[in-house]
Design a protein around this motif. Structure first.
Motif, PDB file in Angstrom:
ATOM      1  N   TYR A 256       0.753  -1.364  -0.058  1.00  0.00           N
ATOM      2  CA  TYR A 256      -0.009  -0.047  -0.085  1.00  0.00           C
ATOM      3  C   TYR A 256       0.810   1.135   0.081  1.00  0.00           C
ATOM      4  N   VAL A 257       0.455   2.129  -1.013  1.00  0.00           N
ATOM      5  CA  VAL A 257       1.803   3.357  -1.206  1.00  0.00           C
ATOM      6  C   VAL A 257       0.622   4.420  -0.821  1.00  0.00           C
ATOM      7  N   PRO A 258       1.364   5.434  -0.312  1.00  0.00           N
ATOM      8  CA  PRO A 258       0.493   6.621   0.027  1.00  0.00           C
ATOM      9  C   PRO A 258       0.278   7.545  -1.334  1.00  0.00           C
ATOM     10  N   VAL A 259      -0.850   8.229  -1.294  1.00  0.00           N
ATOM     11  CA  VAL A 259      -1.082   8.763  -2.682  1.00  0.00           C
ATOM     12  C   VAL A 259      -1.066  10.610  -2.104  1.00  0.00           C
ATOM     13  N   SER A 260      -0.015  11.116  -2.724  1.00  0.00           N
ATOM     14  CA  SER A 260       0.428  12.425  -2.256  1.00  0.00           C
ATOM     15  C   SER A 260      -0.639  13.545  -2.679  1.00  0.00           C
ATOM     16  N   ASP A 261      -1.327  13.325  -3.667  1.00  0.00           N
ATOM     17  CA  ASP A 261      -2.324  14.494  -4.044  1.00  0.00           C
ATOM     18  C   ASP A 261      -3.769  14.162  -4.128  1.00  0.00           C
ATOM     19  N   ALA A 262      -4.054  13.061  -3.492  1.00  0.00           N
ATOM     20  CA  ALA A 262      -5.600  12.546  -3.605  1.00  0.00           C
ATOM     21  C   ALA A 262      -6.354  13.437  -2.276  1.00  0.00           C
TER      22      ALA A 262
END
Length: 295
Positions: A256-262
């Motif tokens: 699971y990779v964090p989404v920076s601009d969501a």
């Protein structure tokens, strides 16, 4: 004097017609007549004067009518309140949760049961396929759903929790070692989605286009989280999810990779229009009192 006899007397005092009184109370005219005669015998005087054309209250009848009206009205209110209390004492609030993190919501559920010890709280998983169907069919009373919900027959209540977004990928995927990714990467891969979802609602969870306008390919449909996780773990899909998935769906084949601009995902109480029962309002008050949880 029995309650039914009081009702017959007061209705006849209003209608001044035995036939209309019987029709209104779903009785026969002889039954109305018998009740009035019995009351007159018990009181010892006539309550009505009767001719072939006219029915009138006597002075004693007027006095009895004026005295019984408030008593009868108050008695009906007391009985209605008792029936309502009896229903609520055994009330069951059925809550459907689409997300997998019912544990995160325990403070709300525990406060609800503490405040309303005679009510039963039934929390169950609600599939994201046909998510609003259980509400519309009366199978649940409240749904915890991501926003927005723009259905004319559904009511949006208070926001229960908010969370960041993550991108679920296979553990050996090229993105798995990234510290974070942008929504733009969705244009490079295909995603799987569920059937029977309103377009605007699906777009809010998994956009149809990237920030630069590139189309996000949808390849395959899934009906539950296990099917989705399998596709992702095999490298056939990547998918946006709420951050809670990384805690409640940890698997060796997933990363699971964090989404920076969501934008943060908001989850709120939803119920059917006109379905704001006292238990539903009580849970909404709990959410308002405790405030929105930021996960």
């Amino acid at each position: 004097m029995e309650l039914r006899d009081i009702e017959i007397f007061l209705t006849l005092a209003e209608e001044l017609h035995f036939g209309r009184t019987a029709e209104r109370l779903h009785l026969t005219s002889p039954r109305v007549s018998q009740s009035i005669k019995a009351q007159e015998r018990a009181i010892g005087t006539a309550l009505f004067t009767r001719t072939s054309r006219v029915v009138r209250l006597t002075r004693a009848g007027e006095q009895l009518r004026d005295g019984l009206r408030p008593v009868y009205r108050n008695l009906n209110e007391v009985l209605a309140e008792a029936k309502r209390a009896a229903r609520e004492e055994h009330a069951v609030l059925r809550v459907g949760v689409i997300a997998s993190n019912a544990h995160d919501l325990r403070p709300y559920f525990d406060m609800f049961t503490t405040r309303h010890q005679y009510w039963r709280l039934d929390v169950r998983h609600n599939p994201f396929v046909d998510a609003f169907g259980p509400l519309r069919r009366g199978e649940i009373d409240v749904l915890i759903s991501w926003l927005p919900v723009e259905e004319p027959d559904l009511t949006v209540g208070p926001v229960v929790f908010t969370e960041d977004r993550v991108l679920a990928v296979a553990a050996d995927h090229a993105l798995a070692l990234r510290d974070s990714v942008s929504l733009e990467v969705l244009g490079d891969f295909s995603v799987a989605t569920g059937p029977d979802q309103p377009g605007y609602w699906q777009d809010a969870f998994h956009p149809f286009a990237t920030p630069r306008g590139r189309r996000v390919e949808r390849d395959g449909q899934v009906t539950n989280m296990d099917e989705l996780s399998t596709l992702i773990g095999l490298g056939r899909s990547v998918n946006l999810l709420g951050e809670h998935a990384s805690r409640f769906h940890a698997r060796p084949d997933l990363a699971y990779v964090p989404v920076s601009d969501a934008p943060r995902l908001q989850w709120a109480m939803i119920w059917a229009a006109g379905g704001d029962t006292e238990p539903v309002r009580a849970l909404a008050r709990v959410v308002t009192d405790l405030g929105t949880r930021a996960l």
